[in-house]
Design an enzyme around this catalytic site. Structure first.
Site, PDB file in Angstrom:
ATOM      1  N   ARG A 129       0.836  -1.191   0.000  1.00 38.47           N
ATOM      2  CA  ARG A 129       0.000   0.000   0.000  1.00 38.47           C
ATOM      3  C   ARG A 129       0.878   1.251   0.000  1.00 38.47           C
ATOM      4  NH1 ARG A 129      -3.348  -0.142   4.956  1.00 38.47           N
ATOM      5  NH2 ARG A 129      -1.414  -0.968   5.799  1.00 38.47           N
ATOM      6  N   LYS A 194       5.259 -10.738  10.183  1.00 33.78           N
ATOM      7  CA  LYS A 194       4.351 -10.658   9.022  1.00 33.78           C
ATOM      8  C   LYS A 194       4.540 -11.861   8.097  1.00 33.78           C
ATOM      9  CE  LYS A 194       2.597  -7.374   5.618  1.00 33.78           C
ATOM     10  NZ  LYS A 194       2.303  -5.961   5.401  1.00 33.78           N
ATOM     11  N   ARG A 333       2.041   0.312  20.129  1.00 34.56           N
ATOM     12  CA  ARG A 333       2.974   1.078  20.943  1.00 34.56           C
ATOM     13  C   ARG A 333       3.388   0.194  22.115  1.00 34.56           C
ATOM     14  NH1 ARG A 333       1.792   7.149  22.123  1.00 34.56           N
ATOM     15  NH2 ARG A 333       2.850   7.258  20.126  1.00 34.56           N
TER      16      ARG A 333
HETATM   17  C1  BT5 Z   1       0.828  -5.165   1.969  1.00 33.90           C
HETATM   18  O1  BT5 Z   1       1.196  -3.862   1.896  1.00 33.90           O
HETATM   19  O2  BT5 Z   1       0.974  -5.888   2.919  1.00 33.90           O
HETATM   20  C2  BT5 Z   1       0.216  -5.684   0.678  1.00 33.90           C
HETATM   21  C3  BT5 Z   1       1.133  -6.649  -0.022  1.00 33.90           C
HETATM   22  C4  BT5 Z   1       0.485  -7.248  -1.247  1.00 33.90           C
HETATM   23  C5  BT5 Z   1       1.470  -7.988  -2.098  1.00 33.90           C
HETATM   24  C6  BT5 Z   1       0.803  -8.705  -3.228  1.00 33.90           C
HETATM   25  S1  BT5 Z   1       1.875  -9.802  -4.034  1.00 33.90           S
HETATM   26  C7  BT5 Z   1       0.762 -10.060  -5.315  1.00 33.90           C
HETATM   27  C8  BT5 Z   1       0.109  -8.715  -5.589  1.00 33.90           C
HETATM   28  N1  BT5 Z   1       0.847  -7.977  -6.581  1.00 33.90           N
HETATM   29  C9  BT5 Z   1       1.433  -6.875  -6.058  1.00 33.90           C
HETATM   30  O3  BT5 Z   1       2.176  -6.088  -6.686  1.00 33.90           O
HETATM   31  N2  BT5 Z   1       1.115  -6.769  -4.750  1.00 33.90           N
HETATM   32  C10 BT5 Z   1       0.231  -7.843  -4.340  1.00 33.90           C
HETATM   33  P1  BT5 Z   1       1.634  -2.990   3.146  1.00 33.90           P
HETATM   34  O4  BT5 Z   1       0.643  -3.128   4.256  1.00 33.90           O
HETATM   35  O5  BT5 Z   1       1.876  -1.627   2.589  1.00 33.90           O
HETATM   36  O6  BT5 Z   1       2.971  -3.665   3.623  1.00 33.90           O
HETATM   37  C11 BT5 Z   1       4.200  -3.410   3.002  1.00 33.90           C
HETATM   38  C12 BT5 Z   1       5.256  -3.627   4.063  1.00 33.90           C
HETATM   39  O7  BT5 Z   1       5.357  -5.022   4.371  1.00 33.90           O
HETATM   40  C13 BT5 Z   1       6.651  -3.227   3.606  1.00 33.90           C
HETATM   41  O8  BT5 Z   1       6.871  -1.856   3.848  1.00 33.90           O
HETATM   42  C14 BT5 Z   1       7.530  -4.114   4.480  1.00 33.90           C
HETATM   43  O9  BT5 Z   1       7.644  -3.593   5.779  1.00 33.90           O
HETATM   44  C15 BT5 Z   1       6.714  -5.395   4.605  1.00 33.90           C
HETATM   45  N3  BT5 Z   1       7.087  -6.395   3.582  1.00 33.90           N
HETATM   46  C16 BT5 Z   1       7.512  -6.233   2.312  1.00 33.90           C
HETATM   47  N4  BT5 Z   1       7.693  -7.417   1.696  1.00 33.90           N
HETATM   48  C17 BT5 Z   1       7.376  -8.375   2.605  1.00 33.90           C
HETATM   49  C18 BT5 Z   1       7.355  -9.795   2.589  1.00 33.90           C
HETATM   50  N5  BT5 Z   1       7.666 -10.515   1.500  1.00 33.90           N
HETATM   51  N6  BT5 Z   1       6.997 -10.428   3.747  1.00 33.90           N
HETATM   52  C19 BT5 Z   1       6.658  -9.748   4.867  1.00 33.90           C
HETATM   53  N7  BT5 Z   1       6.649  -8.406   4.930  1.00 33.90           N
HETATM   54  C20 BT5 Z   1       6.994  -7.723   3.818  1.00 33.90           C
END
Ligand code: BT5
Length: 341
Positions: A129, A194, A333
């Site tokens: 996001r 996560k 927090r």
């Molecule tokens: C999410 O965003 O959690 C939504 C992720 C959705 C990914 C899927 S993959 C298939 C589809 N195609 C795409 O291009 N996207 C979707 P958000 O809440 O904004 O979390 C992002 C944050 O999660 C990052 O800033 C990191 O801190 C953490 N993060 C990034 N990659 C990760 C991973 N592989 N596993 C766990 N945490 C991760």
């Protein structure tokens, strides 16, 4: 039974990888023969595998092998274990893509958009996001997007990301993995790490039929090195399986199980709404009844986490008053005042 269009990309490098995926040595000659290309062309294709982050060992006179065997995706394999084919129009599998969500959002006007699923071994611009990055290394995890159309209007999708969170948690639990937590609005955690994220995006014209894409990233077996780029605690299914002494099925099977849980939720959501999922979400509410901070942009509010409302808002007790929050992000927090995202 529905006739699902199944497509696994047939790029030569992906075919080559499929032959090498057993982790055994293969001679340049036999690789050339099975793919119908010259040995020089094989060498060129092997270079491509390096772009995907794969190390190929070569041994003069013996041939080529991967460092270890690799479990590749296959559309046929996924469909074989699906009990929900009737919801599906197409299933496409790619070795590498920029973003599975972006791919489907560019195809909202395709006649078979609704019910289309796309998955990839890696994403070069996997998105979270607000412009954040979703780390998407090759053949380690699951990255998938599901396209759907509803004529009930965009308001009928309120709370969908929460229902999807429940579906993912239940799919993971059906593998025997306990301890999943749902972090409002869209994260699946396990013991505060996560495991998966959800990104729902709406495509095209908002006035008519509403086309949307549900994107899911679920970690399966991520190397420590790839995970180092992630700025918060993370985990994957194979770590959890080890911790909980469970044998995990292959990625194709996990993808089928995930789709078996998610397709019916998405297909029926405009009619069911969030109601059937509220209790199931609350049972897994991360930081239930604990002090949390919700932040959106520069502002933040602290209160006690009561869980979600019927419309999917997060409810907090703030200075003695119950308040509902619809946007923003939740961050815990801890006692010393630092924030865990
Ligand atoms: C999410 O965003 O959690 C939504 C992720 C959705 C990914 C899927 S993959 C298939 C589809 N195609 C795409 O291009 N996207 C979707 P958000 O809440 O904004 O979390 C992002 C944050 O999660 C990052 O800033 C990191 O801190 C953490 N993060 C990034 N990659 C990760 C991973 N592989 N596993 C766990 N945490 C991760």
């Amino acid at each position: 039974m529905n006739n699902v269009k199944k497509l696994t990309a047939s790029e030569t490098s992906y075919e080559l990888l499929r032959v090498l995926s057993d982790g055994e040595f293969h001679s340049g000659e036999s690789l050339g023969e099975s793919l119908g290309i010259t040995r020089a062309a094989i060498w060129k294709q092997l270079k491509k595998l390096e772009d995907w982050g794969l190390a190929v060992e070569s041994n003069r006179g013996v041939g080529y092998k991967l460092k270890s065997s690799i479990d590749l995706l296959s559309a046929d394999e996924v469909v074989r274990h699906l009990t929900t084919q009737d919801f599906l129009s197409t299933l496409e599998v790619f070795p590498s893509i920029d973003s599975t969500n972006k791919y489907l959002l560019e195809r909202v006007h395709n006649p078979d958009f609704s019910g289309s699923v796309v998955s990839a071994e890696m994403q070069t611009s996997g998105r979270g996001r607000r412009g954040r990055v979703w780390e998407s290394p090759f053949a380690s995890n699951l990255y998938l997007s599901i396209g759907w159309t509803t004529n009930e209007g965009i308001a009928s999708l309120e709370g969908l990301s929460l229902a999807i969170g429940v579906g993912i948690a239940e799919a993971v639990e059906s593998l025997g993995i306990a301890g999943n937590q749902l972090k409002w609005p869209n994260d699946i955690l396990n013991q505060n790490r996560k495991l998966a994220g959800v990104l729902i995006e709406i495509g095209g014209d908002l006035a008519g039929d509403c086309n949307f894409v549900v994107g899911i990233g679920l970690n399966v077996q991520m190397q420590q090195l790839d995970g180092e780029k992630i700025d918060q605690p993370w985990t994957d299914l194979s770590t959890l399986a080890k911790e909980q002494s469970i044998t995990l099925p292959g990625r194709n099977r996990v993808l089928s199980i995930l789709l078996n849980h998610l397709l019916p939720i998405i297909a029926n959501y405009s009619h069911t709404g969030l109601q059937p999922y509220i209790d199931r979400w609350q049972q897994r509410n991360w930081t239930a009844n604990q002090a949390v901070t919700i932040s959106g942009g520069a502002s933040s509010v602290s209160g006690v986490n009561l869980g979600i409302t019927e419309s999917g808002a997060l409810q907090l007790i703030v200075d003695g008053d119950v308040r509902n929050f619809n946007g923003g992000e939740l961050s815990l927090r801890v006692k010393d005042g630092s924030i865990i995202n």
